[in-house]
Write a protein that holds these residues in place. Structure first.
Motif, PDB file in Angstrom:
ATOM      1  N   LEU A  49     -81.166 -76.233   9.126  1.00 45.56           N
ATOM      2  CA  LEU A  49     -80.808 -76.904   7.876  1.00 45.56           C
ATOM      3  C   LEU A  49     -81.579 -76.302   6.699  1.00 45.56           C
ATOM      4  O   LEU A  49     -81.011 -76.020   5.636  1.00 45.56           O
ATOM      5  N   GLY A  50     -82.865 -76.083   6.918  1.00 46.39           N
ATOM      6  CA  GLY A  50     -83.670 -75.471   5.871  1.00 46.39           C
ATOM      7  C   GLY A  50     -83.223 -74.063   5.549  1.00 46.39           C
ATOM      8  O   GLY A  50     -83.204 -73.650   4.384  1.00 46.39           O
ATOM      9  N   ALA A  51     -82.846 -73.306   6.583  1.00 45.29           N
ATOM     10  CA  ALA A  51     -82.392 -71.933   6.367  1.00 45.29           C
ATOM     11  C   ALA A  51     -81.115 -71.905   5.545  1.00 45.29           C
ATOM     12  O   ALA A  51     -80.943 -71.060   4.661  1.00 45.29           O
ATOM     13  N   TYR A  52     -80.183 -72.822   5.826  1.00 47.54           N
ATOM     14  CA  TYR A  52     -78.945 -72.878   5.041  1.00 47.54           C
ATOM     15  C   TYR A  52     -79.240 -73.173   3.570  1.00 47.54           C
ATOM     16  O   TYR A  52     -78.667 -72.566   2.673  1.00 47.54           O
ATOM     17  N   ILE A  53     -80.143 -74.121   3.341  1.00 44.82           N
ATOM     18  CA  ILE A  53     -80.483 -74.482   1.958  1.00 44.82           C
ATOM     19  C   ILE A  53     -81.132 -73.296   1.243  1.00 44.82           C
ATOM     20  O   ILE A  53     -80.760 -72.942   0.118  1.00 44.82           O
ATOM     21  N   LEU A  54     -82.094 -72.664   1.921  1.00 45.44           N
ATOM     22  CA  LEU A  54     -82.810 -71.546   1.301  1.00 45.44           C
ATOM     23  C   LEU A  54     -81.888 -70.364   1.047  1.00 45.44           C
ATOM     24  O   LEU A  54     -81.947 -69.729  -0.018  1.00 45.44           O
ATOM     25  N   ARG A  55     -81.005 -70.056   2.009  1.00 45.83           N
ATOM     26  CA  ARG A  55     -80.076 -68.933   1.817  1.00 45.83           C
ATOM     27  C   ARG A  55     -79.085 -69.257   0.701  1.00 45.83           C
ATOM     28  O   ARG A  55     -78.723 -68.391  -0.092  1.00 45.83           O
ATOM     29  N   GLY A  56     -78.635 -70.528   0.648  1.00 47.19           N
ATOM     30  CA  GLY A  56     -77.702 -70.917  -0.406  1.00 47.19           C
ATOM     31  C   GLY A  56     -78.325 -70.768  -1.788  1.00 47.19           C
ATOM     32  O   GLY A  56     -77.714 -70.208  -2.704  1.00 47.19           O
ATOM     33  N   VAL A  57     -79.557 -71.246  -1.930  1.00 44.73           N
ATOM     34  CA  VAL A  57     -80.259 -71.109  -3.207  1.00 44.73           C
ATOM     35  C   VAL A  57     -80.466 -69.634  -3.541  1.00 44.73           C
ATOM     36  O   VAL A  57     -80.272 -69.203  -4.686  1.00 44.73           O
ATOM     37  N   ALA A  58     -80.842 -68.854  -2.534  1.00 46.96           N
ATOM     38  CA  ALA A  58     -81.077 -67.432  -2.759  1.00 46.96           C
ATOM     39  C   ALA A  58     -79.804 -66.716  -3.192  1.00 46.96           C
ATOM     40  O   ALA A  58     -79.836 -65.816  -4.033  1.00 46.96           O
ATOM     41  N   LEU A  59     -78.657 -67.111  -2.631  1.00 44.38           N
ATOM     42  CA  LEU A  59     -77.391 -66.489  -3.017  1.00 44.38           C
ATOM     43  C   LEU A  59     -77.032 -66.816  -4.461  1.00 44.38           C
ATOM     44  O   LEU A  59     -76.551 -65.952  -5.209  1.00 44.38           O
ATOM     45  N   PHE A  60     -77.241 -68.050  -4.860  1.00 47.88           N
ATOM     46  CA  PHE A  60     -76.921 -68.441  -6.232  1.00 47.88           C
ATOM     47  C   PHE A  60     -77.803 -67.715  -7.248  1.00 47.88           C
ATOM     48  O   PHE A  60     -77.381 -67.432  -8.363  1.00 47.88           O
ATOM     49  N   PHE A  61     -79.044 -67.408  -6.823  1.00 52.74           N
ATOM     50  CA  PHE A  61     -79.979 -66.759  -7.743  1.00 52.74           C
ATOM     51  C   PHE A  61     -80.317 -65.345  -7.280  1.00 52.74           C
ATOM     52  O   PHE A  61     -81.425 -64.853  -7.518  1.00 52.74           O
ATOM     53  N   ALA A  62     -79.327 -64.686  -6.656  1.00 53.88           N
ATOM     54  CA  ALA A  62     -79.566 -63.358  -6.086  1.00 53.88           C
ATOM     55  C   ALA A  62     -80.064 -62.363  -7.121  1.00 53.88           C
ATOM     56  O   ALA A  62     -80.891 -61.497  -6.828  1.00 53.88           O
ATOM     57  N   ALA A  63     -79.575 -62.454  -8.347  1.00 55.38           N
ATOM     58  CA  ALA A  63     -79.971 -61.506  -9.384  1.00 55.38           C
ATOM     59  C   ALA A  63     -81.453 -61.617  -9.722  1.00 55.38           C
ATOM     60  O   ALA A  63     -82.062 -60.656 -10.213  1.00 55.38           O
ATOM     61  N   TYR A  64     -82.032 -62.791  -9.444  1.00 53.95           N
ATOM     62  CA  TYR A  64     -83.438 -62.997  -9.773  1.00 53.95           C
ATOM     63  C   TYR A  64     -84.353 -62.860  -8.560  1.00 53.95           C
ATOM     64  O   TYR A  64     -85.574 -62.747  -8.704  1.00 53.95           O
ATOM     65  N   MET A  65     -83.762 -62.862  -7.365  1.00 52.58           N
ATOM     66  CA  MET A  65     -84.580 -62.891  -6.158  1.00 52.58           C
ATOM     67  C   MET A  65     -85.434 -61.648  -5.999  1.00 52.58           C
ATOM     68  O   MET A  65     -86.505 -61.688  -5.402  1.00 52.58           O
ATOM     69  N   ILE A  66     -84.944 -60.515  -6.517  1.00 55.04           N
ATOM     70  CA  ILE A  66     -85.686 -59.266  -6.339  1.00 55.04           C
ATOM     71  C   ILE A  66     -87.037 -59.319  -7.038  1.00 55.04           C
ATOM     72  O   ILE A  66     -87.935 -58.532  -6.752  1.00 55.04           O
ATOM     73  N   GLN A  67     -87.179 -60.231  -8.008  1.00 52.65           N
ATOM     74  CA  GLN A  67     -88.448 -60.357  -8.715  1.00 52.65           C
ATOM     75  C   GLN A  67     -89.470 -61.170  -7.928  1.00 52.65           C
ATOM     76  O   GLN A  67     -90.648 -61.169  -8.274  1.00 52.65           O
ATOM     77  N   PHE A  68     -89.010 -61.845  -6.869  1.00 53.10           N
ATOM     78  CA  PHE A  68     -89.913 -62.715  -6.125  1.00 53.10           C
ATOM     79  C   PHE A  68     -90.659 -61.932  -5.040  1.00 53.10           C
ATOM     80  O   PHE A  68     -90.642 -62.295  -3.869  1.00 53.10           O
ATOM     81  N   TRP A  69     -91.316 -60.856  -5.454  1.00 53.54           N
ATOM     82  CA  TRP A  69     -92.052 -60.028  -4.501  1.00 53.54           C
ATOM     83  C   TRP A  69     -93.159 -60.822  -3.819  1.00 53.54           C
ATOM     84  O   TRP A  69     -93.498 -60.580  -2.658  1.00 53.54           O
ATOM     85  N   TRP A  70     -93.705 -61.814  -4.528  1.00 54.05           N
ATOM     86  CA  TRP A  70     -94.828 -62.576  -3.992  1.00 54.05           C
ATOM     87  C   TRP A  70     -94.413 -63.452  -2.818  1.00 54.05           C
ATOM     88  O   TRP A  70     -95.244 -63.782  -1.957  1.00 54.05           O
ATOM     89  N   VAL A  71     -93.114 -63.835  -2.766  1.00 50.06           N
ATOM     90  CA  VAL A  71     -92.646 -64.633  -1.625  1.00 50.06           C
ATOM     91  C   VAL A  71     -92.727 -63.801  -0.356  1.00 50.06           C
ATOM     92  O   VAL A  71     -93.214 -64.254   0.686  1.00 50.06           O
ATOM     93  N   GLN A  72     -92.242 -62.543  -0.446  1.00 53.19           N
ATOM     94  CA  GLN A  72     -92.322 -61.660   0.711  1.00 53.19           C
ATOM     95  C   GLN A  72     -93.773 -61.321   1.046  1.00 53.19           C
ATOM     96  O   GLN A  72     -94.134 -61.206   2.219  1.00 53.19           O
ATOM     97  N   ALA A  73     -94.608 -61.143   0.011  1.00 52.72           N
ATOM     98  CA  ALA A  73     -96.014 -60.831   0.256  1.00 52.72           C
ATOM     99  C   ALA A  73     -96.703 -61.981   0.986  1.00 52.72           C
ATOM    100  O   ALA A  73     -97.494 -61.761   1.919  1.00 52.72           O
ATOM    101  N   LEU A  74     -96.401 -63.212   0.584  1.00 53.49           N
ATOM    102  CA  LEU A  74     -96.977 -64.384   1.235  1.00 53.49           C
ATOM    103  C   LEU A  74     -96.507 -64.478   2.681  1.00 53.49           C
ATOM    104  O   LEU A  74     -97.303 -64.725   3.598  1.00 53.49           O
ATOM    105  N   GLY A  75     -95.205 -64.275   2.896  1.00 55.65           N
ATOM    106  CA  GLY A  75     -94.671 -64.292   4.259  1.00 55.65           C
ATOM    107  C   GLY A  75     -95.277 -63.191   5.108  1.00 55.65           C
ATOM    108  O   GLY A  75     -95.599 -63.396   6.283  1.00 55.65           O
ATOM    109  N   ALA A  76     -95.447 -61.997   4.524  1.00 56.50           N
ATOM    110  CA  ALA A  76     -96.032 -60.866   5.254  1.00 56.50           C
ATOM    111  C   ALA A  76     -97.459 -61.169   5.679  1.00 56.50           C
ATOM    112  O   ALA A  76     -97.852 -60.904   6.825  1.00 56.50           O
ATOM    113  N   ALA A  77     -98.245 -61.733   4.761  1.00 59.43           N
ATOM    114  CA  ALA A  77     -99.640 -62.056   5.072  1.00 59.43           C
ATOM    115  C   ALA A  77     -99.716 -63.065   6.217  1.00 59.43           C
ATOM    116  O   ALA A  77    -100.560 -62.938   7.125  1.00 59.43           O
TER     117      ALA A  77
END
Length: 230
Positions: A49-77
């Protein structure tokens, strides 16, 4: 885009979501393995359920998602931390899951699942929108891919219980996934935020994901040689 044209694209998106996020399925399996068996299915259900919500939000804001480098950095850490901790404390890898956990412990595991989902949402959505301009096609392909991943994650949990060597392989793949996310975050930071493309690593995410898949396949043969006695 007509249905006949959309079906091949949807199929490609589903296959890509499963193949390129095979490490995601392993991560989910590792995380929910900390829970008693009856709660694992519940955690995966809430996780989807959480994955669907997160992917849906990410799709709506796909043009801005590339700027969220810190989300991937946090997940990587986080992924690198749990991989390193596993190999530094091998005795914890063989500890059986608790017979019961408190509600706080359950929600802590679920929060870890969603953190992993969020980090991978940034990555996979950008790949998906590059394949089609039709929003409903991308939405259908990505969401079907998530469903396939959760089925695969449930299968992974069973393998981790039955074949103990899969735990070591899984944490190796988790570490490689952390490397992939950290390099992706670095490239986003350099190219899109700081405008210093010459400092980017130039990570080919698809090739790196296929390398992880190759490690997983080869490691599986090694892991299957040792089964936990019934």
């Amino acid at each position: 885009m007509g249905l006949s044209e959309a079906l091949p694209v949807i199929l490609i998106l589903v296959v890509l979501e499963v193949i390129l996020s095979a490490d995601n399925a392993l991560i989910l399996g590792i995380l929910v393995q900390k829970l008693p068996v009856p709660l694992r299915r519940k955690a995966l259900f809430y996780g989807i359920l959480g994955a669907y919500i997160l992917r849906g939000v990410a799709l709506f804001f796909a043009a801005y998602m590339i700027q969220f480098w810190w989300v991937q950095a946090l997940g990587a850490a986080y992924l690198l931390l749990i991989a390193v901790r596993h190999f530094l404390r091998p005795e914890e890898a063989h500890a059986p899951p608790p017979l019961e956990v408190s509600p706080a412990q359950f929600w802590k595991v679920l929060a870890q699942v969603e953190l992993a989902d969020l980090a991978f949402a940034v990555d996979s959505v950008l790949v998906a929108v590059a394949l089609s301009d039709a929003f409903w096609v991308v939405l259908t392909g990505v969401f079907l891919g998530i469903l396939a991943l959760r089925v695969l994650a449930g299968f992974v949990v069973g393998l981790l219980d039955r074949y103990p060597r899969f735990n070591h392989l899984a944490y190796l793949v988790v570490g490689l996934a952390g490397v992939k996310l950290s390099l992706g975050a670095w490239d986003k930071l350099m190219k899109e935020v700081l405008n210093r493309p010459e400092l980017a690593v130039g990570l080919d995410k698809e090739a790196f994901s296929l390398f992880i898949l190759g490690v997983l396949l080869l490691g599986s043969f090694w892991a299957l040689w040792q089964e936990t006695p019934a």
